[in-house]
Design an enzyme around this catalytic site. Structure first.
Site, PDB file in Angstrom:
ATOM      1  N   HIS A 174      86.263  32.129   4.633  1.00  0.00           N
ATOM      2  CA  HIS A 174      87.357  31.206   4.322  1.00  0.00           C
ATOM      3  C   HIS A 174      88.407  31.838   3.433  1.00  0.00           C
ATOM      4  O   HIS A 174      89.579  31.478   3.464  1.00  0.00           O
ATOM      5  CB  HIS A 174      86.805  29.897   3.786  1.00  0.00           C
ATOM      6  CG  HIS A 174      86.164  29.141   4.898  1.00  0.00           C
ATOM      7  ND1 HIS A 174      84.835  29.264   5.196  1.00  0.00           N
ATOM      8  CD2 HIS A 174      86.698  28.339   5.851  1.00  0.00           C
ATOM      9  CE1 HIS A 174      84.570  28.544   6.275  1.00  0.00           C
ATOM     10  NE2 HIS A 174      85.676  27.973   6.688  1.00  0.00           N
ATOM     11  N   GLU A 205      81.482  23.754  17.734  1.00  0.00           N
ATOM     12  CA  GLU A 205      81.306  25.015  17.004  1.00  0.00           C
ATOM     13  C   GLU A 205      79.833  25.382  16.827  1.00  0.00           C
ATOM     14  O   GLU A 205      79.506  26.393  16.220  1.00  0.00           O
ATOM     15  CB  GLU A 205      82.022  24.965  15.643  1.00  0.00           C
ATOM     16  CG  GLU A 205      81.634  23.810  14.753  1.00  0.00           C
ATOM     17  CD  GLU A 205      82.432  23.775  13.445  1.00  0.00           C
ATOM     18  OE1 GLU A 205      83.104  24.758  13.111  1.00  0.00           O
ATOM     19  OE2 GLU A 205      82.357  22.742  12.759  1.00  0.00           O
ATOM     20  N   ASP A 209      82.819  29.513  13.908  1.00  0.00           N
ATOM     21  CA  ASP A 209      81.397  29.203  13.789  1.00  0.00           C
ATOM     22  C   ASP A 209      80.676  29.365  15.112  1.00  0.00           C
ATOM     23  O   ASP A 209      79.538  29.825  15.143  1.00  0.00           O
ATOM     24  CB  ASP A 209      81.213  27.779  13.249  1.00  0.00           C
ATOM     25  CG  ASP A 209      81.374  27.750  11.745  1.00  0.00           C
ATOM     26  OD1 ASP A 209      80.755  28.599  11.082  1.00  0.00           O
ATOM     27  OD2 ASP A 209      82.140  26.918  11.236  1.00  0.00           O
ATOM     28  N   CYS A 225      90.617  25.781  17.639  1.00  0.00           N
ATOM     29  CA  CYS A 225      91.233  25.992  16.324  1.00  0.00           C
ATOM     30  C   CYS A 225      90.599  27.147  15.561  1.00  0.00           C
ATOM     31  O   CYS A 225      90.838  27.311  14.372  1.00  0.00           O
ATOM     32  CB  CYS A 225      91.174  24.705  15.498  1.00  0.00           C
ATOM     33  SG  CYS A 225      89.507  24.095  15.230  1.00  0.00           S
TER      34      CYS A 225
HETATM   35  C1  PEP Z   1      85.769  27.280  13.181  1.00  0.00           C
HETATM   36  O1  PEP Z   1      84.578  27.273  12.861  1.00  0.00           O
HETATM   37  O2  PEP Z   1      86.230  27.928  14.126  1.00  0.00           O
HETATM   38  C2  PEP Z   1      86.740  26.481  12.397  1.00  0.00           C
HETATM   39  C3  PEP Z   1      87.994  26.375  12.782  1.00  0.00           C
HETATM   40  O3  PEP Z   1      86.302  25.881  11.263  1.00  0.00           O
HETATM   41  P1  PEP Z   1      86.070  26.645   9.877  1.00  0.00           P
HETATM   42  O4  PEP Z   1      86.637  28.028  10.003  1.00  0.00           O
HETATM   43  O5  PEP Z   1      86.756  25.859   8.821  1.00  0.00           O
HETATM   44  O6  PEP Z   1      84.582  26.655   9.731  1.00  0.00           O
HETATM   45 MG    MG Z   2      83.791  25.824  11.508  1.00  0.00          MG
END
Ligand code: PEP
Ligand code: MG
Length: 582
Positions: free
Chosen positions: A190, A431, A455, A502
């Site tokens: 993150h 995910e 994920d 996403c």
């Molecule tokens: C993902 O897992 O692709 C996602 C967009 O969520 P995050 O990166 O916040 O886990």
């Molecule tokens: Mg995620």
């Protein structure tokens, strides 16, 4: 003068930064042994007591706002600062040797840490981070260094750190932090995602780089190639200044696409929206030519010492919804856990946090807490077009339970006469592999899917997304992941719902060609990536993209897929070769 050194890491945010190093949190327990005149000794001891009592106040607050095991941890931290023998030993040493208390205290903490590190018992070894945290708190008060130092930098720097938490990264201001480098981390940690959204060139996973850098050293951060150059030669500096100039030129070209839609030459339109982490970022979306929010990560609202109230959350969500006008804003319910963990937050420590109490699991265990957020999101839906999205769903029952809580929240609001949009869309992240495998069943429960490849990749390939030791295996274009994406899109379409994506791979121009061909209806990427993705969509016929996706699905290895797509990108979009992050 040191000679040039090149260190390889993982490039996580494109661009080039050239500047001076600023070491952050690398040596929190180190302070020079300053001599104290005899008349200054008592003052030194008073300062120590003051620092300890401030640290205790902070810990008491944290303890009071936590529960269970975590409250216990803060309680143990407090006990350490209440141990009279420990405190007295420090005082005595300062009196006897007349050296600064910060030095004495820091050294004593390091001794305790090394003692714990050498113990056989895993439980005790696991306490090292706690002891370091207590020490760092007291040291911060003794040295007057604040924990929000990154927010208060006075000049442009490249931040060098062993590791940065997402909340450290959230404090960074682009005008001051022109690049950053960390020893730990991976492409989809993150912290890396934050770097991209802040448009700060960054390289992570550099091993032990922070140990070899001095404050003020000249550094080049090449976020595209994943290289850090320490003490660059004159020739290297010149080369990189040239690259930086070309990057600026490309950005100007991309700015020309701002008002244009993301449509292929043969008429296939893709909704191009943004992933955001803070309300302020919405301005950036329109500036970069995106429409709406495909993923509002709400975790950052929760990364502080006390939980945000319903009104506070409503304030933030409604600000985002209002500033997006007619466009859809998808607000994801909080996805704490995994690497989105801050020591200040009330989560228990787990051996495998990515497989643990995370996302929807945590919310369904704390329904009261969950409902506060749902009420806030529903209230915001009165001001525009809102979607609610659940993270980490792994079976149908979870989605049904989550929807029940939404219904309860709606009922409460109705009874209170508070307005909201009855037709708010409900969606889920795909995910976890089980969700993709069961996509046809899941699709009957929701209005949309958004595929979270960050994920999905880690869970499908069993590769920790933040572990640099296995980052070579982390490949969202792995044929197995592509097949899960295909399956999800097809299942969603069969059931008549729209399917977006996403994850970070949506911002990778080479990948976009294949993703387009897989039939995704929406791509949500960080605002900074929007122009490049739009350029690729506008320059690729849908019929070609479909052929490319079909071919990619036939390639047996992730390297093969990557090479195939990279070579297509190179031929079709040579201008992008400079900036794409791989
Ligand atoms: C993902 O897992 O692709 C996602 C967009 O969520 P995050 O990166 O916040 O886990
Ligand atoms: Mg995620």
């Amino acid at each position: 003068m040191r000679s040039e050194q090149r260190i390889k890491g993982v490039g996580v945010s494109p661009g080039v930064a050239i500047g001076k190093a600023f070491l952050f949190g690398v040596d929190e327990l180190k302070a020079p042994p300053k001599r104290i005149p005899p008349e200054g000794v008592e003052r030194e001891i008073e300062d120590f007591h003051l620092a300890v009592s401030r640290a205790k106040e902070e810990l008491t607050k944290l303890k009071e706002s936590s529960y269970g095991e975590v409250a216990g941890i803060f309680g143990a931290h407090l006990l350490m600062l209440e141990d009279p023998v420990f405190l007295q030993e420090i005082e005595e040493e300062v009196r006897k040797k007349r050296i600064s208390v910060a030095h004495v205290f820091g050294r004593r903490m390091e001794e305790i840490i090394s003692h714990f590190q050498n113990l056989d018992d895993e439980h005790f070894r696991g306490r090292v981070a706690d002891i370091r945290d207590v020490g760092a708190r007291v040291m911060a008060h003794l040295l007057g260094t604040e924990r929000d130092v990154l927010a208060k930098l006075k000049e442009e720097v490249i931040v060098v750190a062993h590791d940065l938490s997402p909340s450290d990264t959230a404090q960074m201001r682009k005008e001051r932090v022109i690049g950053f480098v960390t020893d730990l981390g991976g492409r989809t940690s993150h912290t890396a995602i934050m770097a991209r959204s802040l448009e700060i060139p960054a390289v992570v996973g550099t091993g032990r780089l922070s140990e070899g850098v001095e404050p003020g050293d000249t550094l080049i951060v090449d976020g595209q190639k994943g290289i850090v150059i320490l003490s660059p030669s004159k020739a290297t500096l010149k080369e990189y200044e040239g690259i930086r100039a070309r990057l600026i030129h490309l950005e100007e070209t991309l700015a020309g696409l701002r008002e244009l839609p993301a449509v292929t030459p043969d008429g296939r339109r893709v909704e191009l929206s943004a992933n955001i982490e803070a309300a302020e970022e919405t301005e950036e979306i329109a500036r970069k030519g995106g429409f709406g929010v495909g993923l509002f990560r709400t975790e950052y609202l929760f990364m502080r010492e006390t939980l945000p109230t319903e009104d506070e959350q409503f304030g933030v969500y409604s600000q985002v919804v209002r500033s997006c006008g007619e466009c859809l804003v998808i607000i994801r319910t909080v996805d704490l856990g995994g690497d989105k963990f801050v020591s200040r937050f009330r989560l228990p420590q787990e051996v495998n946090p990515f497989l643990g109490w995370r996302g929807i699991r945590l919310c369904l265990h704390n329904r009261k807490f969950f409902k506060v957020q749902l009420r806030a999101i529903l209230r915001a839906s009165a001001y525009g077009k809102v979607g609610i999205m659940f993270p980490m769903v792994s079976d149908v029952e979870e989605i049904r339970e989550a929807k029940k809580v939404v219904e309860e929240a709606k009922e409460e609001l109705r009874n209170q006469g508070i307005e909201f949009d009855e037709k708010v869309q409900i969606g889920m992240m795909v995910e976890v592999p089980s969700a993709a495998i069961l996509a046809d069943l899941m699709a009957q429960e929701v209005d949309f899917f958004s595929i979270g490849t960050n994920d999905l990749t880690q869970y499908c390939l069993a590769v920790d997304r933040v572990n640099p030791n296995v980052s070579y295996l982390y490949e969202p274009l792995h044929p197995a992941v592509l097949k899960l994406i295909k399956r999800t899109v097809e299942a969603g379409h069969r059931r008549g719902i729209w399917v977006g994506l996403c994850g970070e791979v949506g911002a990778d121009p080479a990948a976009v060609i294949a993703l387009l061909g897989l039939g995704l209806d929406e791509l949500s990427v960080s605002p900074v990536a929007i122009p490049r993705v739009k350029l690729v969509i506008r320059g690729t016929a849908y019929s070609l993209a479909q052929k490319v996706a079909k071919e990619a699905l036939e390639i047996p290895t992730p390297q093969g897929v990557r090479e195939y797509l990279n070579s297509l990108l190179k031929n079709n979009f040579p201008q992008l070769n400079l900036v794409h992050p791989r």
